[in-house]
Design an enzyme around this catalytic site. Structure first.
Site, PDB file in Angstrom:
ATOM      1  N   CYS A 171       0.870  -1.180   0.000  1.00  0.00           N
ATOM      2  CA  CYS A 171       0.000   0.000   0.000  1.00  0.00           C
ATOM      3  C   CYS A 171       0.905   1.227   0.000  1.00  0.00           C
ATOM      4  O   CYS A 171       1.498   1.580   1.028  1.00  0.00           O
ATOM      5  CB  CYS A 171      -0.885  -0.044   1.237  1.00  0.00           C
ATOM      6  SG  CYS A 171      -2.086   1.283   1.345  1.00  0.00           S
ATOM      7  N   CYS A 203     -21.118  23.523 -13.702  1.00  0.00           N
ATOM      8  CA  CYS A 203     -21.025  22.531 -14.781  1.00  0.00           C
ATOM      9  C   CYS A 203     -19.566  22.246 -15.116  1.00  0.00           C
ATOM     10  O   CYS A 203     -18.801  23.153 -15.435  1.00  0.00           O
ATOM     11  CB  CYS A 203     -21.752  23.051 -16.015  1.00  0.00           C
ATOM     12  SG  CYS A 203     -21.607  21.954 -17.450  1.00  0.00           S
TER      13      CYS A 203
END
Length: 349
Positions: A171, A203
């Protein structure tokens, strides 16, 4: 009733049994303690008794000058980047991952997989001698830390919950690595590298285009983040029920454009005083948000926002949220570089 004295051999036998049981109990406690974190290996077992001797020696001041603030926090101070925030978490291009501090090759893309925990995951390093291990008992748990064998930089941790054939789960922090695509022979420079920023300003079609025009921006991706729904679709986000905001993930070269410059651009790209809307677009998915990927980004964003409010140039209070980066879900392909594909002026004006 007369007490019958216990013979010495019997006492010794009982004492021996107590010692054996005591050792077994202690072993069990340690097994539970180490197993609680999903790791049963120790640094010595992972390392094979190899002596840890970093070969690159630099002062703390030198490392701080060469690394970005995020890299320094991770690689020299053993920090951890927020889950799902790293640039390589959901990145699966073919190539090689190098140490961001000294430039040695660490992992190959063929061993990378999605462990769904929010950080880049690998099954094995390219060369076992490239990494070293240390027992880490911080935060009330036992883990095995992974470090670069050449410069001693903190990379992440290794667990034993990985897939076959190794069963290992490396990890690793994105900030600790630089990526070189397959076919490219030149390793990345071990100094200032690309960073990631995430913004929501209405947007995402127009916001992506505007960030894409900024010198120093290397790549832009539109997607959804900040909510609770996993793998949301555009239609689901549009209902306003997912909690996600239409967002843009920006990869930039910090030696060309600073994070502060991007934050100031962000505020200039939209009206940050509007709440849950931007222009004609209504809903929480159009809210104004800065998703920070490090404490340094957080401090910068808060300072720029405070400067904007103090300038009195806006008639209303700045509504922009500043929150820790969440898992970023890439939007459908037809949304990517939408303006370049469709040339709809209303997207950017």
């Amino acid at each position: 009733m007369t007490e019958i004295p216990m013979k010495i051999p019997i006492k010794l036998a009982i004492l021996a049994v107590c010692i054996v049981l005591g050792n077994a109990a202690w072993t069990g406690v340690n097994a539970l303690r180490h197993g609680a974190s999903g790791v049963r290996t120790s640094a010595q077992e992972a390392q094979g008794e190899k002596k840890m001797t970093p070969k690159v020696q630099k002062t703390d001041r030198e490392w701080k000058a060469e690394l970005t603030p995020e890299q320094y926090a991770v690689m020299r101070q053993c920090g951890t980047e927020p889950a799902f925030s790293g640039k390589y978490n959901d990145f699966f291009q073919e190539g090689t991952y190098f140490c961001a501090a000294c430039g040695i090759p660490l992992f190959g893309s063929e061993t990378k997989y999605d462990h769904k925990t929010g950080w880049p995951s690998f099954t094995t390093p390219l060369d076992p001698s490239a990494v070293e291990y240390r027992d880490d008992d911080s935060h009330g748990m036992h883990r095995v830390e992974v470090r670069c064998a050449v410069c001693g930089a903190h990379l992440g941790h290794v667990f034993d919950d990985g897939p076959a054939p190794t069963g290992r789960h490396y990890c690793i922090n994105s900030a600790a690595m630089n990526f070189v695509p397959a076919g490219a022979s030149k390793p990345p420079a071990p100094t200032k590298t690309s960073e990631v920023a995430t913004f929501a300003a209405g947007c995402f079609w127009g916001v992506e285009y505007k960030f894409g025009q900024v010198k120093g921006v290397l790549d832009t991706t539109v997607g959804y983040t900040g909510g609770a729904t996993g793998q949301p679709t555009y239609e689901e986000v549009c209902t306003g029920q997912t909690g996600h905001a239409e967002s843009v993930r920006v990869t930039f070269d910090s030696s060309v454009v600073s994070y502060e410059d991007l934050v100031r651009k962000f505020f200039s790209f939209h009206d940050p005083t509007q709440v849950d809307r931007q222009g004609p677009d209504l809903g929480t998915q159009y809210r104004s948000v800065i998703f920070y990927h490090s404490e340094e980004q957080k401090r910068t964003a808060e300072r720029v926002k405070s400067d904007l409010e103090a300038s009195k140039t806006l008639r209303n209070r700045v509504a922009t949220e500043i929150v820790r980066a969440h898992e970023f879900f890439k939007a459908e392909e037809y949304h990517q570089k939408y303006y370049q594909k469709n040339k709809i002026k209303s997207c950017i004006f």
